[in-house]
Design a protein around this motif. Structure first.
Motif, PDB file in Angstrom:
ATOM      1  N   LYS A  88       0.502  -1.348   0.153  1.00 55.35           N
ATOM      2  CA  LYS A  88      -0.045   0.095   0.323  1.00 55.35           C
ATOM      3  C   LYS A  88       1.017   1.384   0.116  1.00 55.35           C
ATOM      4  N   ASN A  89       0.160   2.773   0.077  1.00 60.60           N
ATOM      5  CA  ASN A  89       0.921   3.179  -0.908  1.00 60.60           C
ATOM      6  C   ASN A  89       1.649   4.162   0.926  1.00 60.60           C
ATOM      7  N   TYR A  90       1.306   3.921   2.029  1.00 53.00           N
ATOM      8  CA  TYR A  90       1.608   4.695   3.122  1.00 53.00           C
ATOM      9  C   TYR A  90       2.102   3.151   4.035  1.00 53.00           C
ATOM     10  N   ARG A  91       3.535   2.730   4.467  1.00 54.37           N
ATOM     11  CA  ARG A  91       4.092   1.571   4.974  1.00 54.37           C
ATOM     12  C   ARG A  91       5.144   1.892   5.305  1.00 54.37           C
ATOM     13  N   HIS A  92       5.664   1.307   6.294  1.00 55.00           N
ATOM     14  CA  HIS A  92       7.432   1.597   6.539  1.00 55.00           C
ATOM     15  C   HIS A  92       7.631   0.670   5.414  1.00 55.00           C
ATOM     16  N   PRO A  93       9.365   1.189   5.107  1.00 52.77           N
ATOM     17  CA  PRO A  93       9.374   1.180   4.981  1.00 52.77           C
ATOM     18  C   PRO A  93      10.568  -0.250   4.461  1.00 52.77           C
ATOM     19  N   VAL A  94      10.184  -1.483   4.995  1.00 55.50           N
ATOM     20  CA  VAL A  94      10.901  -2.305   4.396  1.00 55.50           C
ATOM     21  C   VAL A  94      11.013  -2.966   3.452  1.00 55.50           C
ATOM     22  N   PHE A  95      10.085  -3.249   2.163  1.00 56.41           N
ATOM     23  CA  PHE A  95      11.111  -3.181   0.988  1.00 56.41           C
ATOM     24  C   PHE A  95      11.591  -2.564   0.160  1.00 56.41           C
ATOM     25  N   ASP A  96      11.748  -0.980   0.972  1.00 55.39           N
ATOM     26  CA  ASP A  96      11.856  -0.248  -0.537  1.00 55.39           C
ATOM     27  C   ASP A  96      13.588  -0.079   0.170  1.00 55.39           C
ATOM     28  N   LYS A  97      13.950  -0.032   1.355  1.00 55.65           N
ATOM     29  CA  LYS A  97      15.631   0.334   1.697  1.00 55.65           C
ATOM     30  C   LYS A  97      16.161  -1.093   2.867  1.00 55.65           C
ATOM     31  N   LYS A  98      16.291  -2.253   1.185  1.00 52.96           N
ATOM     32  CA  LYS A  98      16.937  -3.231   1.832  1.00 52.96           C
ATOM     33  C   LYS A  98      18.008  -3.104   2.244  1.00 52.96           C
ATOM     34  N   GLY A  99      18.333  -4.347   3.512  1.00 52.80           N
ATOM     35  CA  GLY A  99      19.828  -4.477   3.251  1.00 52.80           C
ATOM     36  C   GLY A  99      20.778  -3.306   4.072  1.00 52.80           C
ATOM     37  N   ILE A 100      20.224  -2.636   4.530  1.00 53.55           N
ATOM     38  CA  ILE A 100      21.048  -1.835   6.062  1.00 53.55           C
ATOM     39  C   ILE A 100      20.495  -2.030   7.368  1.00 53.55           C
ATOM     40  N   ASP A 221      -4.107   2.086  17.874  1.00 52.90           N
ATOM     41  CA  ASP A 221      -5.341   2.340  17.885  1.00 52.90           C
ATOM     42  C   ASP A 221      -5.875   3.446  16.689  1.00 52.90           C
ATOM     43  N   CYS A 222      -4.025   4.177  16.432  1.00 46.93           N
ATOM     44  CA  CYS A 222      -4.798   4.765  15.126  1.00 46.93           C
ATOM     45  C   CYS A 222      -3.919   4.973  14.010  1.00 46.93           C
ATOM     46  N   HIS A 223      -2.323   3.873  14.379  1.00 45.99           N
ATOM     47  CA  HIS A 223      -1.784   3.754  12.969  1.00 45.99           C
ATOM     48  C   HIS A 223      -1.997   2.017  12.983  1.00 45.99           C
ATOM     49  N   GLY A 224      -2.058   1.996  11.905  1.00 51.15           N
ATOM     50  CA  GLY A 224      -2.099   0.249  11.002  1.00 51.15           C
ATOM     51  C   GLY A 224      -2.828   0.302   9.987  1.00 51.15           C
ATOM     52  N   SER A 225      -3.307  -1.197   8.978  1.00 51.62           N
ATOM     53  CA  SER A 225      -3.596  -1.322   8.448  1.00 51.62           C
ATOM     54  C   SER A 225      -5.380  -0.888   8.366  1.00 51.62           C
ATOM     55  N   ASP A 226      -5.738   0.130   6.776  1.00 51.89           N
ATOM     56  CA  ASP A 226      -7.118   0.576   7.006  1.00 51.89           C
ATOM     57  C   ASP A 226      -8.584  -0.842   6.605  1.00 51.89           C
ATOM     58  N   ASP A 227      -7.290  -1.886   6.385  1.00 51.59           N
ATOM     59  CA  ASP A 227      -8.586  -3.418   6.507  1.00 51.59           C
ATOM     60  C   ASP A 227      -8.280  -4.259   8.030  1.00 51.59           C
ATOM     61  N   PRO A 228      -9.491  -4.120   8.759  1.00 52.51           N
ATOM     62  CA  PRO A 228      -9.848  -4.473   9.880  1.00 52.51           C
ATOM     63  C   PRO A 228      -8.811  -5.456   9.716  1.00 52.51           C
ATOM     64  N   SER A 229      -9.285  -6.366   8.775  1.00 53.33           N
ATOM     65  CA  SER A 229      -9.435  -8.117   8.363  1.00 53.33           C
ATOM     66  C   SER A 229      -8.310  -8.003   8.609  1.00 53.33           C
ATOM     67  N   SER A 230      -7.139  -7.157   8.208  1.00 51.76           N
ATOM     68  CA  SER A 230      -6.165  -7.444   7.703  1.00 51.76           C
ATOM     69  C   SER A 230      -4.480  -8.233   9.258  1.00 51.76           C
ATOM     70  N   ALA A 231      -3.733  -8.387   8.889  1.00 55.17           N
ATOM     71  CA  ALA A 231      -2.645  -8.313  10.269  1.00 55.17           C
ATOM     72  C   ALA A 231      -2.816  -7.441  11.239  1.00 55.17           C
ATOM     73  N   ARG A 232      -1.756  -7.582  12.741  1.00 50.63           N
ATOM     74  CA  ARG A 232      -1.837  -6.749  12.692  1.00 50.63           C
ATOM     75  C   ARG A 232      -0.810  -5.884  12.893  1.00 50.63           C
ATOM     76  N   GLY A 233      -0.544  -5.084  13.614  1.00 52.79           N
ATOM     77  CA  GLY A 233       0.786  -4.240  12.989  1.00 52.79           C
ATOM     78  C   GLY A 233       1.087  -2.946  11.962  1.00 52.79           C
ATOM     79  N   PRO A 234       1.608  -1.950  12.286  1.00 49.61           N
ATOM     80  CA  PRO A 234       1.551  -0.949  11.208  1.00 49.61           C
ATOM     81  C   PRO A 234       2.669  -1.144   9.692  1.00 49.61           C
ATOM     82  N   HIS A 235       1.922  -2.095   9.495  1.00 52.24           N
ATOM     83  CA  HIS A 235       2.621  -2.592   8.490  1.00 52.24           C
ATOM     84  C   HIS A 235       2.877  -2.028   6.866  1.00 52.24           C
ATOM     85  N   GLY A 236       1.464  -1.119   6.537  1.00 56.45           N
ATOM     86  CA  GLY A 236       1.205  -0.200   5.763  1.00 56.45           C
ATOM     87  C   GLY A 236      -0.481  -0.125   5.794  1.00 56.45           C
TER      88      GLY A 236
END
Ligand code: HEC
Ligand code: HEC
Ligand code: HEC
Ligand code: HEC
Ligand code: HEC
Ligand code: HEC
Ligand code: HEC
Length: 357
Positions: A88-100, A221-236
C-alpha cells in the motif's frame, strides 16, 4: 536440502541453541515444533545473516501461502499474511530500503547520517516472540552498559520515532509529544489529564472506572492497516500517515464523516459539531462566511499526539496560521477546563487579536 546447509544447521543447533533456546520464559512461536517442524532450518537455510535475514524469507510464510511455504509448516496452516499491507501507499519502508539493518546496531540511532530503515527484524525478534510477549527479545534503549528489554508497543516505536539523530526534518519526537508531563497528550503512556473530554465515545473514557472502560490507547489504535481483517501491526495502509482511518489535514475541506473519520472513531461527531466544548468548533470545521470551499481540519488547531505548550492538544498549523496584527501567536485558557479562552493569531486574513470565547 543441500549437504552444506544441513551441516550448517547441525552446527547452529549445537553451538547456538544455548543462547537462543535456553533463555525462553515462554514458548517462542517460531521454535514451537507444532508450528515449524524443521526448527532453525525453517529460516536459516539460505538466510542472509548480515541483513537480518531479508524480509523475503519471512514472506515465504507470511505472504500468500503456496506449496513451497506449506512444506515448511506443520498442518500446512495459513499464517498471518502481511504482504498486502506492504504493497500500500503508506507503509514502513521494509522493501523500499533493503539491506540496511545490521544485527549489531543500537537504536535510537546516534549517527545523523545513518540511513533510516525498518526491517522485519527491527520490530520482531523471531527467536523469542510469542503471542503473550510480541516484543520479546528486542533490544531497547541503552542504559549504561545494558539494553533495556522492550515490553510496550510505544517503547518499540520510540527506537526510531523519538530522539533518533537521523529523524527526518519534518518529523517530530513522539516521546516528547506523548510525555505525561505535558499539559495535554493522547493517553498512550498513561491516562490523560482532562476529565471533561465531553465528546468521548464509549468505551473510551477519561479515567477507567469500570472493567470495559478504555482510558489508555496505543499507537495501534490510530496506526495500522485500513483493513480491519488484515494482520495486526503498522505495516501499511491506504490512508496517509499509515492511519487506520482517513484523516484530512488540510484547509478548505468539506466536513464529512469520512474527512475526519479517525477522530470520529473516538470523538462523537455530533458533539464536536454541536460545539459542546469549543463554541466555535462547527464554524471552523464545517465552514461559514469566511471559508469558501469548506472548513479547516482539526489539524489546523490540534496536534495528533500531544502539546508541550497547551491544554486540549492545541498546536496551530503554521502552514495556515500566522501571528496576529500585534505579532502574537498563542492560545490562552480562561479557567481550567471551563470552555473559555482566547486566541491570538491570524488565519484566512481574519485577525484574532485576540478573539475570545
Ligand atoms: C522464523 C525464522 C527463524 C528461526 C525459526 C530461527 N531463526 Fe535464527 N535468526 C533469524 C533471523 C531473521 C536472524 C537475524 C536477526 C538479526 O539480524 O537481527 C537470526 C539470527 C540468528 C543468529 C545470529 C545471532 C542473532 O541472534 O542475531 C543465530 C546464532 C541464530 N539465528 C540461531 C538460531 C537457532 C539455533 C535456531 C533454532 C533454535 C534459529 N536461529 C531459528 C530467524 C530465525
Ligand atoms: C517457515 C515459516 C515461517 C517463517 C519463514 C517465518 N514465520 Fe513467522 N510465523 C510462522 C507461524 C507458523 C506462526 C504462528 C501462526 C500465526 O501466528 O499465524 C508465525 C507467527 C509470527 C508472528 C506472530 C507471533 C504470534 O505468535 O503472535 C510474527 C510477528 C512473525 N511470525 C514474524 C516473522 C518474521 C519477522 C519472520 C522473518 C524473520 C518470520 N515470521 C518468518 C511461520 C513462519
Ligand atoms: C527500526 C526503526 C523503526 C521502528 C522501530 C518503527 N518505525 Fe515507524 N518508520 C520508520 C521509518 C524508517 C519510516 C519512514 C519515514 C521516516 O524515516 O521516518 C517510518 C514511518 C512511520 C510512519 C509514517 C508513515 C507515513 O506514511 O508518513 C508512522 C505512522 C510510523 N512509522 C509509525 C510507527 C509505529 C506506530 C511504530 C511502533 C509500533 C514504529 N513506527 C516503529 C522506522 C521505524
Ligand atoms: C489518536 C491517534 C494517534 C495516536 C494514538 C498516535 N498517532 Fe501518530 N499520527 C496520528 C495522526 C493523525 C498522524 C498524521 C498527522 C500528523 O502528522 O500529526 C500521525 C502521524 C505520525 C507519524 C508521521 C509524522 C512524523 O512526525 O513522522 C509518526 C511517525 C507517528 N504518528 C508515530 C506515532 C507513534 C510512534 C505513536 C505511539 C507512540 C503514535 N503515532 C500514536 C495519530 C495518532
Ligand atoms: C482511539 C481513540 C482516539 C482517537 C482515534 C482520537 N482520540 Fe482524541 N482522545 C482520546 C481519549 C481517550 C482522550 C482523553 C484524554 C484525557 O482524558 O485527557 C482524548 C482526548 C482528546 C483531546 C483533549 C485533550 C486534552 O488534554 O484536553 C483532543 C483535543 C483530542 N482528543 C483530539 C483528537 C483528534 C483531533 C483526533 C483525530 C486526529 C483524535 N482526538 C483521535 C481518544 C482518541
Ligand atoms: C515498524 C515495526 C514493524 C515492522 C517493520 C514490521 N512489523 Fe510486523 N508487527 C509490528 C507490530 C507492532 C505488530 C503487532 C504486535 C502485537 O501487538 O502483537 C506486528 C504484527 C505482525 C504479525 C502478526 C500479525 C497477526 O495478526 O497475527 C506478523 C506475522 C508480522 N508482524 C510480520 C512482519 C513481517 C514479515 C515483517 C517484514 C516484512 C514485519 N512484520 C515488519 C511491527 C512491525
Ligand atoms: C479553530 C481551531 C479548532 C479546530 C479546527 C478544531 N478544534 Fe477542537 N478544540 C479547539 C479548542 C480551542 C478547544 C478547547 C475548548 C476549551 O475547552 O476551552 C478544542 C477542544 C477539543 C476537544 C476536547 C473537548 C471535547 O470536545 O471533547 C476535542 C476532542 C476536539 N477539540 C476535537 C476536535 C476535532 C475532532 C476537530 C476536527 C473535526 C477539531 N477539534 C477541530 C479548537 C479547534
Amino acid at each position: 536440502m543441500k549437504q552444506k546447509s544441513v551441516y550448517a544447521l547441525i552446527v547452529l543447533n549445537l553451538f547456538f541453541c544455548a543462547s537462543v533456546c535456553n533463555s525462553q520464559t515462554v514458548i517462542a512461536t517460531h521454535l514451537d515444533k507444532n508450528y515449524l517442524p524443521y526448527g532453525c532450518g525453517s529460516c536459516h537455510v539460505g538466510l542472509e545473516f548480515k541483513y537480518g535475514g531479508g524480509a523475503n524469507r519471512c514472506l515465504l510464510c507470511h505472504g500468500k501461502l503456496n506449496k513451497a511455504s506449506a512444506a515448511w509448516m506443520k498442518n500446512k496452516q495459513p499464517v498471518a499474511d502481511v504482504s498486502k499491507d506492504f504493497g500500500k501507499n503508506y507503509r514502513h519502508p521494509v522493501f523500499d530500503k533493503k539491506g540496511i539493518h545490521d544485527g549489531k546496531e543500537v537504536l535510537p540511532e546516534v549517527n545523523p547520517s545513518a540511513p533510516r530503515h525498518a526491517d522485519c527484524v527491527d520490530c520482531h525478534n523471531t527467536h523469542f516472540l510469542a503471542p503473550s510477549a510480541p516484543f520479546n527479545g528486542i533490544k531497547g534503549k541503552r542504559v549504561g552498559n545494558f539494553n533495556t528489554q522492550i515490553t510496550k508497543e510505544y517503547e518499540l516505536c520510540y527506537l526510531c520515532h523519538s530522539e533518533s539523530a537521523n529523524l527526518p526534518v519534518r518529523s517530530t519526537n513522539k516521546k516528547i509529544e506523548l510525555s505525561t508531563n505535558n499539559p495535554s497528550f493522547h493517553p498512550v503512556e498513561g491516562e490523560g489529564k482532562n476529565f471533561s473530554v465531553v465528546s468521548l465515545l464509549r468505551p473510551y473514557r477519561e479515567k477507567k472506572s469500570s472493567a470495559g472502560d478504555i482510558s489508555v490507547i496505543g499507537c495501534k489504535d490510530c496506526h495500522g492497516s485500513d483493513d480491519p481483517s488484515s494482520a495486526r501491526g503498522p505495516h501499511g495502509s491506504k490512508y496517509q500517515g499509515l492511519l487506520v482511518e482517513n484523516y484530512a489535514t488540510g484547509d478548505n475541506i468539506l466536513e464529512s464523516t469520512f474527512s475526519y473519520s479517525l477522530c470520529y472513531k473516538c470523538h462523537k461527531r455530533s458533539s464536536i459539531l454541536a460545539n459542546e466544548s469549543f463554541p466555535s468548533h462547527s464554524r471552523h470545521i464545517a465552514g461559514e462566511r469566511n471559508f469558501k470551499g469548506g472548513g479547516t481540519s482539526c489539524y489546523t488547531c490540534h496536534s495528533s499526539h500531544g502539546s508541550v505548550e497547551n491544554r486540549y492538544l492545541i498546536r496551530f498549523n503554521r502552514e495556515y496560521v500566522t501571528e496576529s496584527s500585534t505579532g502574537k501567536l498563542k492560545f490562552v485558557e480562561k479557567g481550567t477546563y471551563a470552555f473559555h479562552g482566547e486566541c491570538w493569531l491570524s488565519c484566512h486574513g481574519v485577525d484574532h487579536n485576540p478573539k475570545t470565547y
